[in-house]
Design a protein around this motif. Structure first.
Motif, short mmCIF file in Angstrom:
data_model
loop_
_atom_site.label_atom_id
_atom_site.label_comp_id
_atom_site.label_asym_id
_atom_site.label_seq_id
_atom_site.Cartn_x
_atom_site.Cartn_y
_atom_site.Cartn_z
N GLU A 113 0.83 -1.19 0.00
CA GLU A 113 0.00 0.00 0.00
C GLU A 113 0.87 1.25 0.00
N ALA A 114 0.86 1.98 -1.10
CA ALA A 114 1.56 3.25 -1.16
C ALA A 114 0.54 4.38 -1.11
N GLY A 115 -0.64 4.11 -1.64
CA GLY A 115 -1.68 5.12 -1.64
C GLY A 115 -1.20 6.39 -2.32
N MET A 116 -1.52 7.51 -1.72
CA MET A 116 -1.11 8.79 -2.29
C MET A 116 0.28 9.20 -1.82
N ARG A 117 0.94 8.30 -1.05
CA ARG A 117 2.26 8.66 -0.56
C ARG A 117 3.32 8.57 -1.65
N VAL A 118 3.03 7.85 -2.74
CA VAL A 118 3.96 7.74 -3.87
C VAL A 118 3.23 8.14 -5.13
N ALA A 119 3.80 9.06 -5.88
CA ALA A 119 3.18 9.52 -7.12
C ALA A 119 3.14 8.37 -8.12
N PRO A 120 2.14 8.34 -9.00
CA PRO A 120 2.07 7.29 -10.02
C PRO A 120 3.32 7.30 -10.89
N PRO A 121 3.78 6.12 -11.36
CA PRO A 121 4.96 6.06 -12.24
C PRO A 121 4.73 6.91 -13.49
N THR A 122 5.75 7.63 -13.89
CA THR A 122 5.68 8.45 -15.09
C THR A 122 6.52 7.80 -16.19
N ILE A 123 6.53 8.45 -17.35
CA ILE A 123 7.34 7.94 -18.45
C ILE A 123 8.82 7.96 -18.08
N PHE A 124 9.20 8.94 -17.22
CA PHE A 124 10.59 9.01 -16.78
C PHE A 124 10.93 7.83 -15.86
N THR A 125 9.97 7.49 -14.98
CA THR A 125 10.19 6.35 -14.08
C THR A 125 10.42 5.08 -14.88
N TYR A 126 9.56 4.84 -15.88
CA TYR A 126 9.69 3.62 -16.67
C TYR A 126 10.98 3.63 -17.50
N GLY A 127 11.40 4.81 -17.95
CA GLY A 127 12.67 4.90 -18.68
C GLY A 127 13.84 4.46 -17.81
N ILE A 128 13.82 4.88 -16.55
CA ILE A 128 14.86 4.48 -15.60
C ILE A 128 14.84 2.97 -15.40
N LEU A 129 13.65 2.41 -15.24
CA LEU A 129 13.52 0.97 -15.00
C LEU A 129 13.98 0.16 -16.21
N MET A 130 13.66 0.63 -17.42
CA MET A 130 14.10 -0.09 -18.62
C MET A 130 15.62 -0.09 -18.74
N ASN A 131 16.24 1.04 -18.38
CA ASN A 131 17.70 1.09 -18.40
C ASN A 131 18.29 0.13 -17.37
N CYS A 132 17.66 0.04 -16.22
CA CYS A 132 18.10 -0.91 -15.19
C CYS A 132 18.07 -2.34 -15.73
N CYS A 133 17.03 -2.66 -16.48
CA CYS A 133 16.90 -4.00 -17.04
C CYS A 133 18.05 -4.30 -18.00
N CYS A 134 18.41 -3.32 -18.82
CA CYS A 134 19.52 -3.53 -19.75
C CYS A 134 20.82 -3.73 -19.00
#
Length: 533
Positions: A113-134
Motif C-alpha cells: 500500500e503506497a496510496g497517495m504517498r507515492v506519485a504514479p509512475p511516469t514515463i521518466f520512471t519507466y525509462g529508468i527501470l528499462m535502463n536498469c533492465c539492460c
C-alpha cells in the motif's frame, strides 16, 4: 516484440499490507518516525549514499518501510532520482547490484500500500527501470515495462523510445529495432536522433550485418531517415563492422565517404583502418592513411605505431621499422611487451644486431625500458644481446641492474654490478644511486651504507635527491642514528633537506616518544628544526 507480463502496478490506492522492518540500521538515511518526516530529505540522503557506495539493500528497504508508515507524499523527482542513482551505481561492498535493487524497490511500491504517498509512475520512471533492465542483462523485462507504458496510456518521449531500441538491441532483436527506428517511433510521436541510429547500427554490425548497417547509414540524411546526419560515431561503427568481417575495401570506401562529408575520424578509426591494411601487407596504403591522419591533426597512438611496426617487420623492411620505432618513442609513446619483443626478436633473428642494440640503448637512455611492467622482457632482451657479444654502456647496465631488483633478482643485480670493471666500465653516481636505493628498499641497511661509502671513495658526488631518499628511508625504518649520520652530510655537501624529509622528521619529534632517546643523538641543528628550509 517479445514481452514478459509482470504484476500490474496500479496507480490507484491499494490495501495496506506493508511489512514492518527494524529501522535502527537506517539512521543515516532517514529520521526516526515523526510527524515532521521529510521524504525529500530522506531520499536525498539515501541517493547520496548510493553515489558514495555505502547504501545497502537493507538500508533501502528500511527507507521504504518508513515511506509506507508516513502520510507525507513522496515527490516524483525524489523517487526517480533515487532509482536512477541505483541504476547507475557501480557494484560495491554495500550493494552488489544497484539496478536489480531498483526494480525490487519499485515492485514493492506496486505490491504494498503506497496510496497517495507515492506519485504514479511516469514515463521518466519507466525509462529508468528499462535502463536498469539492460544493465542487469534482462532486456526482456525492459520490454515488459514498455508494455506497461502502452497499457497505461502514457505518452512516450524521445528518451523512452531510445531506451526501447536499446532493449531490443540488447535482446538481439535487431530487425525489430530497425522497425522501431524507422516506423514505430514516428507512430509514438518521436523523431529518431543520432543515439537511436547509432544504437541500431552497432547492433547490426555486432550481428555481422554491416551491409544492412550501411543501408541504414545512407538513410540517416535522407527524408525517409529524418534530418539526422551521420556523425563520426555512426561512420566509425560501420567501418569497424566491415573490418571485423574482413571487408577492408568496403571499410576504406566508407572512410573516404566519411571524409568527403567533412566528418573527421578519431584515432581509433584511423588506427583500425591502418591495422587492417598492415595485416593485409598493403603498407603503401597504410602509409597514406598515416600521413592523412597527421595532416588532420589526429595524433597516432601506441596502437597505430604498433600496427605499422608489425607490418614493416613482416615484410622485412628494417629501415622503416627503425624509423617508425624512433618516431614512436620520440613522441613519448612506449611500445607494449608484444611489440617490443616482436621487434627485437625480428632484428636479432635477421642478424640486425647493431640496430637491435641501438634501439635497446635508446630506450635505456630515455628511461623507458622498464616501464609498463616489462622489466622481465627487458632482462631477456639484454641477455640475448649479451650472448651476441654486444658491448653495453653504463647507462644501459644501470637500467638492467634496476630491472633485476624490480623483479626480485637481487643476486643477479649484485653480480652484474660486481662485473662492471671486467666489462671495462666504471660505476657512476647513477649506478651507486640505483644500488643504494634498492638495497634500502630491501632492508639491507648495512650493505646500503657500505655502498654509499664506496660511492664517496670513488669520487662520485651523491645527488641531493639521493641523500634525502636515504634519510627518509632510514627514518621510516626507525634507523634514527644512521639517518643522523647522513644528515651531517647535508651541510658538508651544501645539500638542503627536502620538505618531505623535514615533515617526516617533525612527525617523529611530535610522536609518542618511541624514538625520543635516538632523536636526542641527532645533530643539534635538527633537534628543534632550526634552519631547516
Amino acid at each position: 516484440m517479445s514481452s514478459i507480463h509482470l504484476r500490474h502496478c496500479s496507480t490507484m490506492p491499494m490495501s495496506r499490507v506493508c511489512l514492518r522492518r527494524r529501522l535502527s540500521s537506517f539512521s543515516n538515511c532517514t529520521s526516526p518516525p515523526s510527524p515532521t518526516w521529510s521524504p525529500h530529505a530522506a531520499f536525498a540522503a539515501a541517493t547520496e549514499r548510493v553515489r558514495g557506495g555505502t547504501l545497502s539493500p537493507q538500508d533501502a528497504h528500511h527507507l521504504f518501510d518508513e515511506l509506507f508508515r508516513q502520510a507525507t507524499p513522496v515527490p516524483e523527482r525524489s523517487l526517480d532520482g533515487f532509482l536512477a542513482a541505483l541504476g547507475r551505481a557501480m557494484p560495491s561492498e554495500a550493494c552488489r547490484d544497484g539496478p536489480s535493487l531498483a526494480l525490487t524497490l519499485f515492485n514493492r511500491v506496486c505490491r504494498e500500500e503506497a496510496g497517495m504517498r507515492v506519485a504514479p509512475p511516469t514515463i521518466f520512471t519507466y525509462g529508468i527501470l528499462m535502463n536498469c533492465c539492460c544493465r542487469m542483462g534482462r532486456p526482456d523485462l525492459g520490454l515488459a515495462y514498455f508494455g506497461r507504458i502502452l497499457r497505461a496510456g502514457l505518452k512516450a518521449n524521445q528518451i523512452a523510445a531510445n531506451t526501447v531500441i536499446k532493449c531490443l538491441c540488447c535482446a538481439k532483436h535487431s530487425d525489430e529495432a530497425v522497425n522501431m527506428l524507422l516506423h514505430r517511433m514516428s507512430d509514438l510521436g518521436c523523431v529518431p536522433d543520432a543515439f537511436s541510429y547509432n544504437t541500431v547500427l552497432k547492433s547490426l554490425c555486432e550481428d555481422g550485418r554491416s551491409l544492412q548497417a550501411l543501408d541504414l547509414l545512407l538513410q540517416m540524411a535522407s527524408k525517409e531517415g529524418g534530418a539526422c546526419s551521420p556523425d563520426m560515431v555512426a561512420y566509425s561503427t560501420v567501418i569497424h563492422g566491415f573490418l571485423k568481417e574482413g571487408k577492408v575495401d568496403k571499410a576504406c570506401n566508407l572512410f573516404d565517404e566519411m571524409m568527403r562529408q567533412g566528418v573527421v575520424p578519431d584515432v581509433v578509426t584511423y588506427s583500425s583502418i591502418i591495422d587492417a591494411l598492415c595485416k593485409a601487407g598493403a603498407m603503401y596504403k597504410a602509409e597514406l592513411f598515416l600521413w592523412q591522419m597527421v595532416d588532420d591533426g589526429v595524433r597516432p597512438d601506441e596502437v597505430t605505431y604498433t600496427s605499422m611496426i608489425h607490418g614493416y617487420s613482416t615484410l622485412g623492411r628494417w629501415k622503416q621499422v627503425r624509423k617508425m620505432f624512433r618516431e614512436m618513442t620520440s613522441r613519448g609513446l612506449i611500445p607494449d611487451t608484444v611489440t617490443w619483443n616482436s621487434f627485437m626478436d625480428s632484428l636479432c633473428k635477421h642478424g640486425r644486431t647493431k640496430e637491435a642494440a641501438e634501439v635497446f640503448f635508446s630506450m635505456a637512455g630515455k628511461g623507458r625500458l622498464c616501464r609498463n611492467n616489462c622489466a622481465d622482457e627487458a632482462i631477456i632482451l639484454f641477455q640475448k644481446l649479451r650472448a651476441m657479444n654486444v658491448k653495453f654502456n653504463i647507462t644501459t647496465l644501470n637500467t638492467i641492474i634496476n630491472a633485476l631488483y624490480k623483479v626480485e633478482r637481487r643476486e643477479e643485480a649484485n653480480d652484474l654490478f660486481a662485473a662492471l670493471p671486467a666489462s671495462g666500465l666504471v660505476p657512476n653516481a647513477s649506478t651507486y644511486g640505483v644500488m643504494v636505493q634498492n638495497l634500502l628498499k630491501e632492508g639491507a641497511v648495512e650493505e646500503a651504507d657500505s655502498m654509499f661509502s664506496s660511492m664517496e671513495k670513488s669520487g662520485c658526488a651523491p645527488s641531493s635527491r639521493l641523500v634525502n631518499d636515504v634519510i627518509r628511508t632510514l627514518l621510516e625504518k626507525g634507523e634514527i642514528v644512521k639517518a643522523g649520520k647522513y644528515m651531517s652530510k647535508v651541510d658538508e655537501k651544501s645539500i638542503s633537506l627536502e620538505a618531505s624529509t623535514s615533515s617526516l622528521l617533525l612527525s617523529l619529534f611530535s610522536g609518542n616518544g618511541k624514538y625520543r632517546e635516538q632523536l636526542q643523538l641527532l645533530p643539534a641543528k635538527y633537534q628543534f628544526f632550526d634552519g631547516i628550509s
